[in-house]
Design a protein around this motif. Structure first.
Motif, PDB file in Angstrom:
ATOM      1  N   ASP B 116      12.747  -5.436 -12.869  1.00  0.00           N
ATOM      2  CA  ASP B 116      13.452  -4.911 -12.112  1.00  0.00           C
ATOM      3  C   ASP B 116      14.605  -4.048 -11.191  1.00  0.00           C
ATOM      4  O   ASP B 116      14.835  -3.098 -11.275  1.00  0.00           O
ATOM      5  CB  ASP B 116      11.767  -4.651 -10.271  1.00  0.00           C
ATOM      6  CG  ASP B 116      12.092  -6.314 -10.662  1.00  0.00           C
ATOM      7  OD1 ASP B 116      13.263  -7.149 -11.070  1.00  0.00           O
ATOM      8  OD2 ASP B 116      11.566  -6.846  -9.502  1.00  0.00           O
ATOM      9  N   TYR B 138      10.576  -4.891  -6.429  1.00  0.00           N
ATOM     10  CA  TYR B 138       9.404  -4.775  -7.594  1.00  0.00           C
ATOM     11  C   TYR B 138       8.558  -3.257  -7.154  1.00  0.00           C
ATOM     12  O   TYR B 138       8.760  -2.585  -8.303  1.00  0.00           O
ATOM     13  CB  TYR B 138       8.615  -5.715  -8.048  1.00  0.00           C
ATOM     14  CG  TYR B 138       7.736  -5.335  -8.983  1.00  0.00           C
ATOM     15  CD1 TYR B 138       7.326  -5.356 -10.684  1.00  0.00           C
ATOM     16  CD2 TYR B 138       6.178  -5.213  -8.662  1.00  0.00           C
ATOM     17  CE1 TYR B 138       6.861  -5.138 -11.293  1.00  0.00           C
ATOM     18  CE2 TYR B 138       5.191  -5.408  -9.467  1.00  0.00           C
ATOM     19  CZ  TYR B 138       5.483  -5.086 -10.447  1.00  0.00           C
ATOM     20  OH  TYR B 138       4.419  -4.870 -11.690  1.00  0.00           O
ATOM     21  N   ASP B 139       7.874  -3.662  -6.030  1.00  0.00           N
ATOM     22  CA  ASP B 139       7.251  -2.011  -6.069  1.00  0.00           C
ATOM     23  C   ASP B 139       8.207  -0.950  -5.479  1.00  0.00           C
ATOM     24  O   ASP B 139       7.720  -0.002  -5.701  1.00  0.00           O
ATOM     25  CB  ASP B 139       6.266  -2.692  -4.334  1.00  0.00           C
ATOM     26  CG  ASP B 139       5.097  -4.106  -4.416  1.00  0.00           C
ATOM     27  OD1 ASP B 139       4.820  -3.766  -5.785  1.00  0.00           O
ATOM     28  OD2 ASP B 139       5.229  -4.434  -3.469  1.00  0.00           O
ATOM     29  N   ASN B 142       9.049   0.617  -8.999  1.00  0.00           N
ATOM     30  CA  ASN B 142       8.352   1.261  -9.812  1.00  0.00           C
ATOM     31  C   ASN B 142       7.188   2.416  -9.223  1.00  0.00           C
ATOM     32  O   ASN B 142       6.932   3.591  -9.266  1.00  0.00           O
ATOM     33  CB  ASN B 142       6.762   0.351  -9.344  1.00  0.00           C
ATOM     34  CG  ASN B 142       6.755  -0.061 -10.747  1.00  0.00           C
ATOM     35  OD1 ASN B 142       6.731   0.520 -11.890  1.00  0.00           O
ATOM     36  ND2 ASN B 142       5.004  -1.032 -10.668  1.00  0.00           N
ATOM     37  N   SER B 143       7.660   3.131  -7.530  1.00  0.00           N
ATOM     38  CA  SER B 143       7.163   3.922  -6.730  1.00  0.00           C
ATOM     39  C   SER B 143       8.595   5.308  -7.268  1.00  0.00           C
ATOM     40  O   SER B 143       8.286   6.107  -7.266  1.00  0.00           O
ATOM     41  CB  SER B 143       7.090   3.536  -5.469  1.00  0.00           C
ATOM     42  OG  SER B 143       8.084   3.355  -5.038  1.00  0.00           O
ATOM     43  N   ALA B 146       8.177   6.667 -10.688  1.00  0.00           N
ATOM     44  CA  ALA B 146       6.778   7.642 -11.064  1.00  0.00           C
ATOM     45  C   ALA B 146       6.934   8.418 -10.164  1.00  0.00           C
ATOM     46  O   ALA B 146       6.040  10.012 -10.609  1.00  0.00           O
ATOM     47  CB  ALA B 146       5.828   6.981  -9.860  1.00  0.00           C
ATOM     48  N   ARG B 155       6.606   2.712 -16.079  1.00  0.00           N
ATOM     49  CA  ARG B 155       6.366   1.738 -15.140  1.00  0.00           C
ATOM     50  C   ARG B 155       5.885   0.766 -15.958  1.00  0.00           C
ATOM     51  O   ARG B 155       6.226  -0.054 -16.517  1.00  0.00           O
ATOM     52  CB  ARG B 155       4.369   2.386 -13.928  1.00  0.00           C
ATOM     53  CG  ARG B 155       3.730   2.284 -14.603  1.00  0.00           C
ATOM     54  CD  ARG B 155       2.750   2.358 -13.838  1.00  0.00           C
ATOM     55  NE  ARG B 155       1.741   2.601 -15.436  1.00  0.00           N
ATOM     56  CZ  ARG B 155      -0.103   1.848 -15.088  1.00  0.00           C
ATOM     57  NH1 ARG B 155       0.579   0.367 -14.474  1.00  0.00           N
ATOM     58  NH2 ARG B 155      -0.798   1.854 -15.567  1.00  0.00           N
ATOM     59  N   LEU B 156       6.169  -0.586 -14.235  1.00  0.00           N
ATOM     60  CA  LEU B 156       6.508  -1.654 -14.773  1.00  0.00           C
ATOM     61  C   LEU B 156       4.642  -2.181 -14.536  1.00  0.00           C
ATOM     62  O   LEU B 156       4.034  -2.320 -14.091  1.00  0.00           O
ATOM     63  CB  LEU B 156       7.013  -3.062 -14.060  1.00  0.00           C
ATOM     64  CG  LEU B 156       8.741  -1.908 -14.314  1.00  0.00           C
ATOM     65  CD1 LEU B 156       9.451  -3.125 -12.904  1.00  0.00           C
ATOM     66  CD2 LEU B 156       9.061  -2.272 -15.540  1.00  0.00           C
ATOM     67  N   LEU B 276       7.582  -2.421 -19.754  1.00  0.00           N
ATOM     68  CA  LEU B 276       8.072  -1.135 -19.347  1.00  0.00           C
ATOM     69  C   LEU B 276       7.491  -0.459 -19.833  1.00  0.00           C
ATOM     70  O   LEU B 276       7.602  -0.357 -21.070  1.00  0.00           O
ATOM     71  CB  LEU B 276       9.717  -1.451 -19.436  1.00  0.00           C
ATOM     72  CG  LEU B 276       9.652   0.538 -18.428  1.00  0.00           C
ATOM     73  CD1 LEU B 276       9.930   0.542 -16.750  1.00  0.00           C
ATOM     74  CD2 LEU B 276      11.336   0.706 -18.490  1.00  0.00           C
ATOM     75  N   ALA B 279       3.853   5.836 -18.737  1.00  0.00           N
ATOM     76  CA  ALA B 279       2.434   5.863 -17.609  1.00  0.00           C
ATOM     77  C   ALA B 279       1.638   6.525 -18.956  1.00  0.00           C
ATOM     78  O   ALA B 279      -0.300   5.991 -18.432  1.00  0.00           O
ATOM     79  CB  ALA B 279       2.389   7.095 -16.238  1.00  0.00           C
TER      80      ALA B 279
END
Lengths: 199, 341, 212
Positions: B116, B138-139, B142-143, B146, B155-156, B276, B279
């Motif tokens: 991440d 991490y979150d 990912n956002s 996206a 995305r992870l 990774l 998507a």
């Protein structure tokens, strides 16, 4: 290390060298024919030489994607300088007296190039090609950074894990390949030289 | 290419020269040019065979990594996917992580092992300081990932359980000599020690770097050297540098007997390992591998830093085959080999 | 741009200076060695056929292996860089010196001998001048190569433009790569110009065949 890696390495160098000759010698001739084209061509070849290998391969990858074609084009661009430069210098160093005689005999420009000037410049041109070949064998290790395979992966892994025997075996094969290439070129040079001999 | 040229150039042309003079020579030259061209095309097409391929819908393409942790995870992905789904995994030649990431975004590859922290800094060009309070790194990545346009969305997947972050390390002998356990312990003795690390640790951008580190802890090293990552351990071993920046799960730390100093004031962000993926990968493989995401997430949480250090030590130092190490570990967890029993 | 300069300006100027020094020193040493060795080898063509390939092959050893091994023995000192760069720079000059001198036609040497010149005089007044275009061409190739090879110094913590380039490549920062690559390219062009001037100064007009 596998035979496949060695073959891959060799194939990339061979393809790049063939393309280098196909592109480099005509560029050298062009630089010799046209005063105005001379500087741009020689400078371009020099500039290409100064781009760091990794950055150059990264740029080519944008267009060609990962893999061997990227490496081949990269090697081609890297090998141009000695070939272009030695072709140009070799041709322009041909004795003017000889050129005049050829002209006096009514030879056309291209015929003169093929029959008189190229044969005289041949040793220097070939010296350039040999430099390019040996350098390309070494530069091709960068293939390991762009998914091209070859011997680079062995060597870099060896360095990364500080395994001397792995580094040395990779390097030795590389050196042996360079000697082999140079040997083939030497044979070729002798054959061509005999046929090209001016008199 | 040399041989072809030789064969064509060696035999008939010499005779031709004696017979035909100028005309023959021009023909020879044509011949040679043709031979060369042929050779070039041949070797190019040879080269293309290696790089091309694909096209089959149920194939997951991965470009391999340049170090053992990455290679190991990739091979484990192959084992898991091929045992639990109908999809195939094609692991191609290795390349630098940055290049591999670009291929995933472009869509010529589907998956890679990453972190991440790497996704944040190196790939998205953001900084730990950009992460809002209360949101995990991490979150956040990912956002952010996206938000990319449809085509390049990645995305992870689940965290693997390793935190392969930077770690300040010193040789055991220096740790003993100066009684070092934490990074703070370095403060009074730093002016006697040379720091050395790879180049990207010295860039001026980003916060997990040399200058912010020494400012944060108030370290004043005798000298700071930028050295190639692959020569770093050699430099430590030969005493050219005393303090370095290592990776916490690297088996080489064990080999070179480096002592990791505790980051007691929590300077470094986390670098949680995770796969990774593109998507759109799961949609594309719906037919052959409806359960793909769950299969890939079998890797989630099955490692710790110590386990990964031991696994990479086995590969890099004990020279055990990567494939065996991967198979042994997965079957010891019962993740593969069940169907056959 | 100005932001970038404020971040990296000082490091950049230092790197350019270091880089320049490495190139000048290494090519200088390499030229002396290669020139003398080239003349020596031209006197013994048979041995040259064996020695030249061996030296050319050193060129193949990847920079990082070469400098890595030297580094083990010599440590983190500038000498390590200079030795590595010198060895890489020797070959093109050597090869072109050899080819240039052995390429001088026998009839010129005959004529000189006829004028009563000693072998040394023939070398200094006939062979070397006639081989100069080729020698200088080799010098140019070596110099340009060395400008790009000098990034190796950064691999063992010894600065130069490689520092910026490697940092840029590994952190995916194109501005940083360019900051290293552009000065290197300009340095190469500068050297190329200087060598052109040298060529003009050293080669007598009659021998400068491209001048017509």
């Amino acid at each position: 290390m596998t035979a496949r890696m060695i073959l891959e390495h060799f194939a990339m160098v061979g393809a790049a060298l063939a393309l280098t000759i196909l592109l480099g010698v005509p560029l050298g001739v062009l630089a010799y024919f046209y005063e105005r084209a001379r500087r741009p061509i020689l400078w371009l070849a020099e500039l290409l030489q100064t781009v760091p290998a990794l950055a150059l391969l990264g740029m080519i990858m944008v267009f060609l994607g990962a893999g061997k074609p990227t490496v081949v084009i990269g090697l081609l661009l890297y090998s141009l300088l000695p070939v272009v430069q030695n072709t140009y210098v070799g041709l322009s160093d041909v004795d003017p007296a000889i050129k005049e005689v050829a002209q006096g005999m009514g030879m056309t420009r291209l015929y003169r190039l093929a029959r008189v000037e190229m044969p005289i410049a041949f040793p220097l041109i070939f010296a350039g090609i040999r430099i390019a070949a040996v350098t390309a064998v070494g530069t091709a290790v960068f293939a390991a950074f762009v998914g091209g395979g070859g011997l680079g992966s062995v060597i870099y892994r060896g360095i990364r894990i500080a395994n001397m025997s792995m580094i040395l075996s990779g390097t030795l094969v590389l050196v042996a390949m360079a000697i082999g290439c140079d040997g083939i070129m030497a044979l070729l040079e002798r054959k061509l030289r005999r046929r090209f001999a001016p008199r | 290419m040399g041989e072809i040229k030789n064969v064509r150039g060696g035999k008939s042309p010499r005779g031709a020269k004696k017979l035909g003079g100028g005309k023959g020579l021009i023909l020879n030259r044509l011949n040679r040019a043709l031979a060369l061209l042929l050779a070039a095309v041949l070797s190019l097409s040879l080269a293309a065979c290696g790089g091309g391929g694909g096209g089959d819908e149920a194939v997951i393409v991965i470009y391999d990594g340049q170090y053992s942790e990455m290679k190991l995870i990739h091979y484990m992905v192959k084992l898991l996917v091929e045992e639990h789904t109908d999809a195939k995994v094609e692991i191609r030649e290795e390349m630098a992580p940055v290049n591999s990431y670009n291929e995933v975004v472009k869509g010529t590859a589907d998956l890679m092992n990453s972190y991440d922290g790497t996704l944040l800094t190196t790939f998205l060009h953001l900084d730990p300081a950009d992460v809002p309070a209360g949101v995990s790194l991490y979150d956040f990545v990912n956002s952010e990932a996206a938000k990319a346009e449809e085509k390049g969305r990645v995305r992870l997947l689940d965290k693997l359980g390793i935190n392969n972050t930077y770690a300040i390390a010193v040789p055991q002998q220096i740790a003993d000599q100066y009684q070092l356990n934490t990074v703070s312990d370095l403060i009074p003795v730093a002016d006697q020690l040379v720091f050395g690390a790879e180049h990207d640790f010295f860039t001026e951008e980003g916060s997990a770097k040399y200058n912010p580190l020494v400012r944060f802890y108030g370290l004043n090293f005798k000298d700071a050297r930028q050295i190639d990552i692959s020569l770093k351990y050699t430099a430590v071993e030969s005493g050219n540098i005393d303090v370095t920046c290592a990776y916490s799960t690297d088996g080489l730390n064990k080999k070179y007997q480096l002592k990791i100093l505790t980051d007691d004031r929590a300077f470094f962000p986390e670098y949680n390992g995770a796969l990774l993926a593109r998507a759109d990968l799961f949609d594309r493989l719906r037919g052959a591998a409806p359960d793909l995401e769950n299969v890939l997430n079998m890797l989630g949480g099955i490692f710790t830093d110590e386990i990964m250090t031991d696994l990479t030590y086995a590969i890099d130092v004990d020279n055990r085959p990567l494939e065996t190490v991967a198979e042994e570990y997965l079957s010891s967890l019962g993740l593969i080999g069940q169907a056959a029993d | 741009m100005s932001y970038f300069l404020s971040l990296y300006g000082r490091r950049l100027t230092a790197a350019i200076g270091t880089h320049f020094l490495y190139v000048v020193v290494s090519v200088g040493i390499a030229f002396v060695i290669a020139f003398l060795l080239g003349i020596l080898l031209s006197r013994m063509p048979r041995q040259a056929g064996l020695i030249l390939p061996v030296i050319s092959v050193l060129q193949t050893v990847p920079g990082i292996v070469f400098i890595g091994v030297l580094f083990l023995y010599l440590g983190m000192v500038p000498v390590t860089v200079v030795i590595a760069l010198t060895i890489y720079a020797i070959f093109p000059i050597l090869k072109n010196t050899f080819v240039g001198i052995t390429g001088v036609e026998e009839r010129y040497k005959e004529a000189a001998r006829g004028c009563g010149m000693s072998e040394l005089q023939i070398l200094a007044r006939v062979e070397v001048p006639l081989a100069l275009p080729s020698i200088i061409s080799g010098l140019r190739i070596s110099t340009i190569y060395t400008v790009s090879w000098a990034v190796l110094a950064a691999m063992i913590g010894l600065g130069g433009l490689g520092e910026l380039i490697y940092a840029g490549v590994s952190s995916n920062n194109n501005a940083l790569i360019l900051a290293g690559a552009l000065p290197a390219a300009m340095m190469a062009l500068l050297f190329s110009l200087l060598i052109d001037l040298l060529r003009r100064a050293l080669i007598p007009k009659q021998l400068r065949r491209d001048a017509q």
